[in-house]
Scaffold this active site. Sequence first.
Site, PDB file in Angstrom:
ATOM      1  N   LYS A  78      -7.534   1.347   5.916  1.00 17.51           N
ATOM      2  CA  LYS A  78      -6.137   0.950   6.061  1.00 17.51           C
ATOM      3  C   LYS A  78      -5.213   2.124   5.773  1.00 17.51           C
ATOM      4  CE  LYS A  78      -2.985  -2.697   4.393  1.00 17.51           C
ATOM      5  NZ  LYS A  78      -2.897  -3.895   3.531  1.00 17.51           N
ATOM      6  N   SER A 152      -1.127  -7.568   5.965  1.00 16.71           N
ATOM      7  CA  SER A 152      -0.822  -6.242   6.469  1.00 16.71           C
ATOM      8  C   SER A 152      -2.048  -5.423   6.854  1.00 16.71           C
ATOM      9  CB  SER A 152      -0.005  -5.474   5.430  1.00 16.71           C
ATOM     10  OG  SER A 152      -0.737  -5.289   4.234  1.00 16.71           O
ATOM     11  N   SER A 176      -2.814 -10.029   2.295  1.00 11.79           N
ATOM     12  CA  SER A 176      -2.952  -9.034   3.351  1.00 11.79           C
ATOM     13  C   SER A 176      -4.373  -8.745   3.808  1.00 11.79           C
ATOM     14  CB  SER A 176      -2.295  -7.715   2.925  1.00 11.79           C
ATOM     15  OG  SER A 176      -0.899  -7.867   2.858  1.00 11.79           O
TER      16      SER A 176
END
Length: 453
Positions: A78, A152, A176
Site C-alpha cells: 500500500k 483505503s 481500510s
Amino acid sequence: MTSWVGRTAVEIAAAVQAKDVTPRQVVAEHLARIERLDARIGAFRTVRAEAALAEADEVAARAGLAGLPLAGVPVAVKDNLAVRGESHRDGSAATPDEPAAEDHVTVARLRAAGAVVVGLTNVPELCVFGTTEGVHGTARNPWDLTRTAGGSSGGSAAAVAAGLVPLALGNDGMGSLRIPAANCGLVTLKPGHGVVPAGIGNGDWFGMSENGPLATTVADLRLMLSVLADAGFPEPARRTPLRIAVGLRSPLAGVSVSRPYAAAVREAAGALAGAGHRVRRAEPPYPLSLSVTSLRHWTAGTAVDAEGLDPALLARRTRVHAAVGRRFVGSVRTGDQRERLRARLTPFLTEHDVLLTPALARRSPRAAAWHERGWLRNVVANTAYSPFTPPWNLTGWPAMSVPVGTLPSGAPCAVQLVARPGREADLLALAEELESLRPWIRTAPLTDPAYTA
C-alpha cells in the site's frame, strides 16, 4: 508449461524452496499479468518491474532459500508505507516525491522472508475514504469494473483479487482492510492493537490503524501474518465450540443493511451452527453516540496527517475533513472516548467469544471521481455502506472480513468476525471453517472481453 499466476503464496513458496521454479520466473509471470490487466483495474500507482526482477534474483541466491517462508512470492504494498528506493505518495499531490531511504518494518519483514515487492498500490488521498481514487489513479473492483474496489487499501485488494499478486500489504484505520476485502472477495484480518507493528502516518490515527495482509485463502493470510507479527499466530490448542453472537443491527444509527449482506450473515451463522458452535442472535450495546465518536476520530486522524502539507495541493474533500478534525484533536488524544466504548462492549465480548456481523451494509459505490465531489457527499456515501468496521478500530480489537455469499451481480458478499484482544487465533480458525464449509472463488474470473488471459 506450468503457470504460477493464480497459485497461492503457500504453493509458490514451497515450489521455490524446492527449486521447482525460480523467483524470477514467478515474478516475471506476475509482472506480465500486471502489464496486461492493470490499465483497466488501476491497482498500482507504480510497478517496480526491473527492481523486482533484480530482487527475485537476489532471493534465489540466498543460502537459506529453503527456510524462507515467502520465498519468491510477489507482493504489493500500500502506498502509505515506505519501500526502500521508492517514493510513497499516500494518494496525494501534496506529499514529497522522494525515494524512501529504508523499508517500513513490515516491508522489511516481508523481504527478509523472501517476498519480492512488485509495486505500490493506489489509495485515496491520505487514506481517508472507503473509495480509492485521486490524482494517481482509480482502483476498480475486478469483479465489477463499474464499482470501486473500496478503500483505503483499494489498490492492494484489487491487485490480489485480479491475480496480479497472491498477497498484498495494507492497513486499517476505520475499515481500510476489511472494506476492500469485502468488496473484492478476499480474506483479511485487522489484528488487535500491538500484534503487528504499525508506524502508519503521524501516530497511527491515535493508535487505531493496524497493518495487515490481503489474501485469497486463510492459509495465505496466516502465512503472511506469521511473518508480519511480533510473536506469530499460534494454532488453538484444541478445537472447542465457540459462543458466537450474530448481530445484524448497524452500529451507526439510521443505516440499514441490504438483503444480500443480511443473508450472508445468516448463511455463515447456519454453517457455523452446523459445525457445532453455539450460535445465537445478540446485538452489541452500541452507544447512540458512536456516530459522533467515529466522526471525531476519523477527521482528527486526517487533521494530524495533513499537518505540514500544502492545503492548495490537497483535494477539497481532504481539506474539509482535516479542517473539521482539527477541533477534535485534543479531545481525541486523551483516549477517553475509546476507553468508554471498550468498557461498554467488553461484557458483551466476554459473554460471547466471537461476534458475527455483515462486513458491509451494501455494495460499494460506483467507481467515479469521488475526490472531486463534496466532503459531505463522500462522508454520507462511506457511512451508508460501511457502518460495521469503525467500532473495532476505536476499541483496538481484532476483526476479519471473510467472503460468504454473493451479490445479485455475482460479485462477492462478506461477513465480519470480531473477538477480544489476543483472540486472533479463534478468528482465523472460524475463517478456515467457513472456507471449508462455504468455499469461495479465489480470484475474479475477468471474463470481460477487454481482458486477455
